[in-house]
Design an enzyme around this catalytic site. Structure first.
Site, PDB file in Angstrom:
ATOM      1  N   ASN A 190       0.876  -1.168   0.000  1.00 37.93           N
ATOM      2  CA  ASN A 190       0.000   0.000   0.000  1.00 37.93           C
ATOM      3  C   ASN A 190       0.912   1.217   0.000  1.00 37.93           C
ATOM      4  O   ASN A 190       1.436   1.592   1.044  1.00 37.93           O
ATOM      5  CB  ASN A 190      -0.910  -0.016   1.234  1.00 37.93           C
ATOM      6  N   LYS A 235       0.161   4.195  -0.391  1.00 32.88           N
ATOM      7  CA  LYS A 235      -0.508   5.402   0.099  1.00 32.88           C
ATOM      8  C   LYS A 235      -0.224   6.552  -0.879  1.00 32.88           C
ATOM      9  O   LYS A 235      -0.067   6.302  -2.067  1.00 32.88           O
ATOM     10  CB  LYS A 235      -0.084   5.711   1.537  1.00 32.88           C
ATOM     11  N   HIS A 262      -9.547   1.325   4.953  1.00 33.85           N
ATOM     12  CA  HIS A 262      -8.249   1.553   5.618  1.00 33.85           C
ATOM     13  C   HIS A 262      -8.464   2.535   6.776  1.00 33.85           C
ATOM     14  O   HIS A 262      -9.278   3.456   6.678  1.00 33.85           O
ATOM     15  CB  HIS A 262      -7.232   2.105   4.618  1.00 33.85           C
ATOM     16  N   GLU A 299      -6.839   4.986   7.758  1.00 31.70           N
ATOM     17  CA  GLU A 299      -6.656   6.392   7.403  1.00 31.70           C
ATOM     18  C   GLU A 299      -7.918   6.959   6.763  1.00 31.70           C
ATOM     19  O   GLU A 299      -8.253   8.131   6.949  1.00 31.70           O
ATOM     20  CB  GLU A 299      -5.433   6.536   6.480  1.00 31.70           C
ATOM     21  N   GLU A 337      -5.211  -4.454  10.795  1.00 30.71           N
ATOM     22  CA  GLU A 337      -4.217  -3.390  10.939  1.00 30.71           C
ATOM     23  C   GLU A 337      -4.498  -2.605  12.215  1.00 30.71           C
ATOM     24  O   GLU A 337      -5.321  -1.680  12.214  1.00 30.71           O
ATOM     25  CB  GLU A 337      -4.277  -2.441   9.739  1.00 30.71           C
ATOM     26  N   GLY A 339       2.616   2.797  10.671  1.00 30.99           N
ATOM     27  CA  GLY A 339       3.570   3.891  10.466  1.00 30.99           C
ATOM     28  C   GLY A 339       4.262   4.353  11.741  1.00 30.99           C
ATOM     29  O   GLY A 339       4.862   5.416  11.780  1.00 30.99           O
ATOM     30  N   SER A 396       3.665  -1.618  10.413  1.00 33.22           N
ATOM     31  CA  SER A 396       5.110  -1.649  10.643  1.00 33.22           C
ATOM     32  C   SER A 396       5.762  -3.004  10.350  1.00 33.22           C
ATOM     33  O   SER A 396       6.693  -3.400  11.046  1.00 33.22           O
ATOM     34  CB  SER A 396       5.436  -1.181  12.068  1.00 33.22           C
TER      35      SER A 396
HETATM   36  P1  13P Z   1       3.096   0.744   7.637  1.00 32.91           P
HETATM   37  O1  13P Z   1       3.618  -0.556   7.063  1.00 32.91           O
HETATM   38  O2  13P Z   1       3.818   1.942   7.105  1.00 32.91           O
HETATM   39  O3  13P Z   1       3.018   0.700   9.125  1.00 32.91           O
HETATM   40  O4  13P Z   1       1.591   0.899   7.104  1.00 32.91           O
HETATM   41  C1  13P Z   1       0.714  -0.158   7.232  1.00 32.91           C
HETATM   42  C2  13P Z   1      -0.494   0.163   6.461  1.00 32.91           C
HETATM   43  O5  13P Z   1      -1.254   1.043   6.777  1.00 32.91           O
HETATM   44  C3  13P Z   1      -0.755  -0.638   5.252  1.00 32.91           C
HETATM   45  O6  13P Z   1      -2.036  -0.413   4.766  1.00 32.91           O
END
Ligand code: 13P
Length: 250
Positions: free
Chosen positions: A11, A13, A96, A98, A168, A174, A213
């Site tokens: 992903n 983003k 997601h 976010e 997640e 992140g 992560s």
């Molecule tokens: P990270 O791997 O940067 O923690 O992000 C995970 C994520 O949100 C994947 O959709």
């Protein structure tokens, strides 16, 4: 018991530019050749065409990070599942964290997106997960169950045979703070059981992937857990060598 083929999905983003993403795709393509895991790249909408053409002839699948709940019409700025199909997308991420937290997507909206994606022939990657406050107050299962149940109720459990669930935990996204393999396994097993309450076979075949992560160095341990069927990778998927290492760990 079914053997589930692991899935590792990137992903990206809202990161990268065409100039940096082109060599990244080439590096990933060369690196994951012959990998046992299924590999997918969920890329920003404008790059679907370019990345798709760079993946032609490889086993790597293309995915989007979001999809509209509508089929077509006056929805300025939205992208439909059919449009994604035009670009040979196989996957669409829905719900997601976010999108849930920054763009106010409710469980009901996420469920509508899930239904629409699947009806259009996409495989939905449904994200669920609790915040730090929710984990610390012992509400992890309650939150994940609520997120899952809305989709089961709206879509019907059979639709999960065309879906992947991504667990997640918001506190691990992140942050560099990964869930331990045991913490991940615990929630993954809970998700599978929740689906099995409706349909054992669907639950058994469902791929449940972990995100938050995941790095080259911790992927193996997490992916080794019985109910962890791969990963959804954010930051580490922007580094070709590291993403390849994660794919190889699955
Ligand atoms: P990270 O791997 O940067 O923690 O992000 C995970 C994520 O949100 C994947 O959709």
């Amino acid at each position: 018991m079914t053997t589930r083929r692991p899935l590792v999905a990137a992903n990206w983003k809202m990161n990268g530019r065409l100039a940096s993403l082109r060599p990244l795709v080439a590096e990933i393509r060369a690196g994951v050749e012959g990998c046992r895991a299924e590999v997918a790249l969920c890329v920003p909408f404008p790059y679907l065409g370019e990345v798709g053409s760079k993946l032609a002839g490889s086993a790597i699948e293309l995915g989007a990070q979001n999809v509209s709940e509508h089929e077509s019409g006056a929805f300025t700025g939205e992208v439909s599942a059919a449009m994604l199909r035009d670009y040979n997308c196989r996957f669409a991420v829905v719900g997601h964290s976010e999108r849930r937290t920054l763009y106010g997507e409710s469980d009901a909206l996420v469920a509508a997106k899930f239904v629409h994606a699947i009806r259009s022939g996409l495989t939905a990657i449904l994200c669920v997960g609790e915040s730090l406050a929710e984990r610390e107050s012992g509400q992890t299962e309650e939150v994940v169950a609520r997120q899952l149940d809305t989709v089961i109720k709206t879509a019907g459990v059979e639709q999960f045979s065309q879906a992947v669930v991504a667990y997640e935990p918001v506190w691990a996204i992140g942050t560099g703070r990964t869930a331990t393999a045991e913490q991940a396994q615990e929630v993954h097993a809970f998700i599978r059981l929740r689906i099995a309450r409706h349909d054992d076979d669907v639950a058994d075949g469902l791929r449940i992937i972990y995100g938050g992560s995941v790095k080259g160095g911790n992927a193996k341990e997490i992916f080794a857990m019985a109910d962890v069927d791969g990963g959804l990778i954010g930051g580490a998927s922007l580094n070709g060598a590291e993403f390849v290492q994660i794919c190889r760990a699955a």
